[in-house]
Design a protein around this motif. Structure first.
Motif, mmCIF file in Angstrom:
data_model
loop_
_atom_site.group_PDB
_atom_site.id
_atom_site.type_symbol
_atom_site.label_atom_id
_atom_site.label_comp_id
_atom_site.label_asym_id
_atom_site.label_seq_id
_atom_site.Cartn_x
_atom_site.Cartn_y
_atom_site.Cartn_z
ATOM 1 N N ILE A 176 -22.532 -19.096 -17.095
ATOM 2 C CA ILE A 176 -21.814 -19.139 -15.824
ATOM 3 C C ILE A 176 -22.880 -19.146 -14.743
ATOM 4 O O ILE A 176 -23.616 -18.178 -14.584
ATOM 5 N N ASN A 177 -22.990 -20.248 -14.036
ATOM 6 C CA ASN A 177 -24.032 -20.345 -13.015
ATOM 7 C C ASN A 177 -23.540 -21.204 -11.863
ATOM 8 O O ASN A 177 -23.556 -22.405 -11.939
ATOM 9 N N PRO A 178 -23.129 -20.574 -10.817
ATOM 10 C CA PRO A 178 -23.198 -19.133 -10.580
ATOM 11 C C PRO A 178 -21.895 -18.403 -10.884
ATOM 12 O O PRO A 178 -20.834 -18.998 -10.869
ATOM 13 N N LEU A 179 -22.093 -17.089 -11.146
ATOM 14 C CA LEU A 179 -20.990 -16.150 -11.054
ATOM 15 C C LEU A 179 -21.159 -15.539 -9.665
ATOM 16 O O LEU A 179 -22.191 -14.926 -9.390
ATOM 17 N N VAL A 194 -17.778 -19.998 -10.649
ATOM 18 C CA VAL A 194 -17.463 -21.281 -10.013
ATOM 19 C C VAL A 194 -18.057 -22.455 -10.780
ATOM 20 O O VAL A 194 -17.767 -23.605 -10.479
ATOM 21 N N ASP A 195 -18.890 -22.171 -11.762
ATOM 22 C CA ASP A 195 -19.463 -23.259 -12.561
ATOM 23 C C ASP A 195 -19.742 -22.718 -13.956
ATOM 24 O O ASP A 195 -20.407 -21.692 -14.098
ATOM 25 N N GLY A 196 -19.200 -23.371 -14.962
ATOM 26 C CA GLY A 196 -19.394 -22.880 -16.324
ATOM 27 C C GLY A 196 -19.777 -24.010 -17.243
ATOM 28 O O GLY A 196 -19.430 -25.172 -17.022
HETATM 29 MG MG MG Z 1 -24.282 -24.375 -11.400
#
Ligand code: MG
Ligand code: ADP
Length: 701
Positions: free
Chosen positions: A673-676, A688-690
């Protein structure tokens, strides 16, 4: 197994030579030279006698149920000899012969054959091949070709490298280091570090277990056993190969940052193994642990006869997390009553150059009587008036229930004094940093002993949902989950994700924005694009419908023009998450230890900053929190300059969730997960991005 290897009644040397200079002769000679009381039987077709011991002409002539056989034959003859030894019910074998796996080619084949013999004869245990042998000083057993017998002592040592064994043995003789057991593991075809830990844990003569390792054979088993053994006695390991970055294919930051060494670092920490980064550090800590009580606290008192070394020691201590405590007023008064006026009676206590050995004794006793002091370091710099040996005698005579270390600065003129200290169970170092480091290691160990054993906190997830997604991926022969699929897996384990809607036209994008509520974020949606912002595929804070429509047209046409070969599905319109701290939470698979969790701060800069922590999954909640706290930039999460503290509960929950997902689905190669985005305390955290990647399916190439 312990008895057969270390307390044998009878030891055969298979391939014993009568020619001095040969390894097999050296083994026999060693067995006969150090007081071993058991029977030693050379095996050699020429029969007769070697070194006064009657020779057996063949393995078939050995007694049944022999305890220990040392095999020193040519590599090619070893597998057959092992078969014959097994037939005679031999319990333990040490193969010192080289020419196996380590030489590759035919040697590798021989080692496979050797392992087959072991598999077929599980009652026979083996150390080696390609090892120096084993030594037990308590019974004078030297079943090795080492050039000397170690001094007796309470350190149990094992080493993967034979050369390190020989070098360390040689070095130990001049440094007053004694061993209970000294074991060369070689290629570890039979016994590995895991069995060594188990055996030495049982050994009453071994107080501290130490070892040199290049790799562990089975990471999970190692952790399981080490976790138990370190509760019984300290284990200090020197693991080399820090620079071997373990380059592996990685499509995520987690994978890229997770070199082999971080896995060892994490695993050692999680099972209470103290790690040394040099031979010196290994022995410095081992000697401290073997001879001194564990410190009760971090408060350090320093006694010195010169300023510089006192300051060096203080610096090193602070750097290691120790504190130079304020002495109690009574202590200072007492010191003042007999020290000269120019002396410092505060910590570090500095007697100045005129101190005699008797001054040292009195000062040390006073210092240790202070309740604030948990450990003492005594530093002596040789002066014309001060005889190091006298100092050693005096400080060794001070009764101490707290750990005390001597630092006898220099080398030549203090050698005798250091020997005296070591002989009286007082660790003596050449330089102050070494004492501080050893003390820090002892404190670490104490903390480990005091912490309750960690039980993994597994988050119950919707396994079926994830199973379905994985099955459909496998059917399609894909390994990379789409963003939506990855998101669904995270949701299944309770990780909150930003709401998003797919849109293939600008009208759909506007409708999506309307539904989510402005402002929104827009991201390019294409299976071929992994790092979206790298291609200008992320626009944040789109605050009007016009902006959304414009962003759609701009983003899709631009990216299509620059990457004509890439298929664009459209975009994802996502709710905008404001006010969160950017963190990265990931899991990747280490070949030795299994899934490794990573945590870091810094969003897109994470690889540059490298400020990340790793742990072997799954974790207990406390461990997850400690993992978060252990990055350098942690204060940013606690809140600086009036910022509110971040929601650490939600953050650790996300770590546990990812660890649980990986635990339930071993086929997950990487998940990230980047970013949580971690919101202020009480407001949660949002992914928001996994990204999730599966390991190749069985049968894939
Ligand atoms: Mg990302
Ligand atoms: P990628 O990592 O593929 O480049 P991300 O989806 O991680 O794309 O987006 C890049 C950056 O944009 C994030 O690190 C974050 O700073 C910001 N961002 C992305 N989505 C959101 C969102 N929903 N709310 C706020 N900021 C976001």
């Amino acid at each position: 197994m312990y008895e057969a290897f270390f307390r044998p009644q009878q030891v055969a040397v298979v391939g014993a030579s009568s020619q001095p200079g040969k390894v097999s002769y050296d083994v026999l000679h060693n067995l006969l030279s150090h007081g071993f009381q058991g029977r030693v039987i050379p095996v050699n077709p020429k029969a007769g006698e070697i070194l006064g011991a009657p020779v057996a002409a063949s393995i078939a002539d050995l007694p049944m149920g022999l305890d220990l056989a040392v095999v020193a034959l040519r590599a090619g003859l070893v597998p057959q000899a092992l078969r014959e030894l097994a037939e005679r019910g031999t319990k333990a074998v040490v193969v010192v012969s080289a020419g196996f796996k380590e030489v590759g080619g035919a040697g590798r084949e021989l080692e496979r054959e050797l392992k087959e013999v072991l598999r077929a004869n599980p009652a026979m245990r083996l150390i080696g091949p390609n090892c120096v042998g084993i030594i037990d000083t308590f019974v004078g057993l030297n079943a090795s070709f080492a050039g000397a017998m170690p001094r007796p002592g309470n350190l149990g040592f094992f080493s993967q490298s034979g050369a390190m064994c020989l070098a360390i043995l040689d070095w130990s003789l001049d440094n007053n280091i004694g061993f209970s057991k000294f074991v060369s593991l070689g290629n570890k075809a039979g016994l590995t570090e895991v069995e060594m830990l188990e055996l030495m844990a049982l050994d009453p003569q071994t107080k501290v277990i130490l070892g040199y390792l290049e790799a562990v054979e089975d990471g999970r088993r190692f952790m399981e056993v080490a976790r138990r053994v370190t509760r019984v006695k300290p284990v200090v390991l020197f693991k080399s190969g820090v620079s071997g970055s373990g380059a592996r294919a990685a499509s995520s930051h987690t994978g890229a940052l997770a070199g082999a060494d971080v896995a060892y670092e994490a695993a050692f920490r999680q099972c209470g193994v103290q790690r040394a980064h040099s031979v010196r550090e290994l022995f410095n800590l081992a000697v401290a642990l073997a001879n001194q009580p564990l410190p009760l606290g971090r408060g350090l008192g320093i006694l010195t006869n010169s300023g510089g070394p006192g300051i060096i020691c203080a610096d090193a201590a602070e750097a290691q997390g120790l504190h130079l405590v304020a002495l109690r007023p009574e202590t200072a008064l007492e010191l003042r009553s007999f020290l000269p006026g120019i002396a410092s009676v505060y910590n570090p206590v500095d007697t100045t150059g005129g101190a005699t050995a008797q001054t040292y004794r009195r000062c040390l006793a006073t210092l240790l009587s202070d309740d604030n002091v948990s450990a003492g370091v005594v530093i002596a710099t040789p002066t014309a008036a001060l005889k190091p040996l006298d100092v050693a005698r005096e400080i060794c005579a001070v009764p101490a229930e707290k750990p005390v270390f001597a630092v006898l600065m220099g080398h030549h003129s203090v050698q005798q004094a250091r020997d005296y200290c070591l002989a009286h169970n007082l660790p003596a170092y050449e330089f102050p940093e070494e004492a501080a480091q050893a003390l820090a290691g002892m404190l670490n160990y104490r903390q480990w002993l005091e912490a309750p054993p960690a039980r993994p906190d597994l988050v119950p997830g919707d396994r079926q949902a994830v199973q379905k997604i994985i099955a459909s991926l496998r059917r399609q022969g894909r390994r990379q989950l789409s963003e939506l699929e990855a998101r669904a897996c995270l949701v299944a384990y309770g990780v909150p994700v930003a709401r998003s809607l797919a849109a293939a036209t600008s009208e759909e994008a506007v409708a999506a924005a309307r539904e989510l509520g402005l402002p929104v974020v827009m991201k390019i949606d294409s299976p071929g694009i992994i790092h979206k912002s790298d291609v200008g595929g992320v626009r944040v804070n789109l605050a009007s419908e016009a902006a959304v429509a414009e962003a759609f047209l701009d983003m899709t046409t631009r990216i299509q023009r620059q990457h004509p070969e890439t298929w664009l599905r459209g975009v994802l319109v996502q709710e905008m998450v404001a006010g969160g701290r950017e963190t990265i939470v990931g899991v990747s698979r280490d070949p030795q230890f299994g899934h490794l969790l990573m945590f870091g701060l810094g969003g897109i800069y994470v690889e540059v900053l490298g400020d990340v922590s790793f742990r072997v999954a799954p974790l207990a909640r406390d461990e997850a929190l400690e993992m978060v706290r252990s990055v350098r930039s942690f204060p940013l999460l606690r809140g600086v300059r009036g910022e509110p503290p971040a929601d650490l509960t939600a953050l650790t929950q996300a770590l546990l969730a990812l660890g649980s997902l990986a635990h339930d689905f071993p086929e997950v190669a990487e998940a990230e997960i980047n970013p949580l985005l971690v919101l202020p305390r009480g407001q949660g955290a949002v992914a928001v991005d996994g990204r999730i990647t599966l390991a190749p399916a069985k049968g894939d190439t």
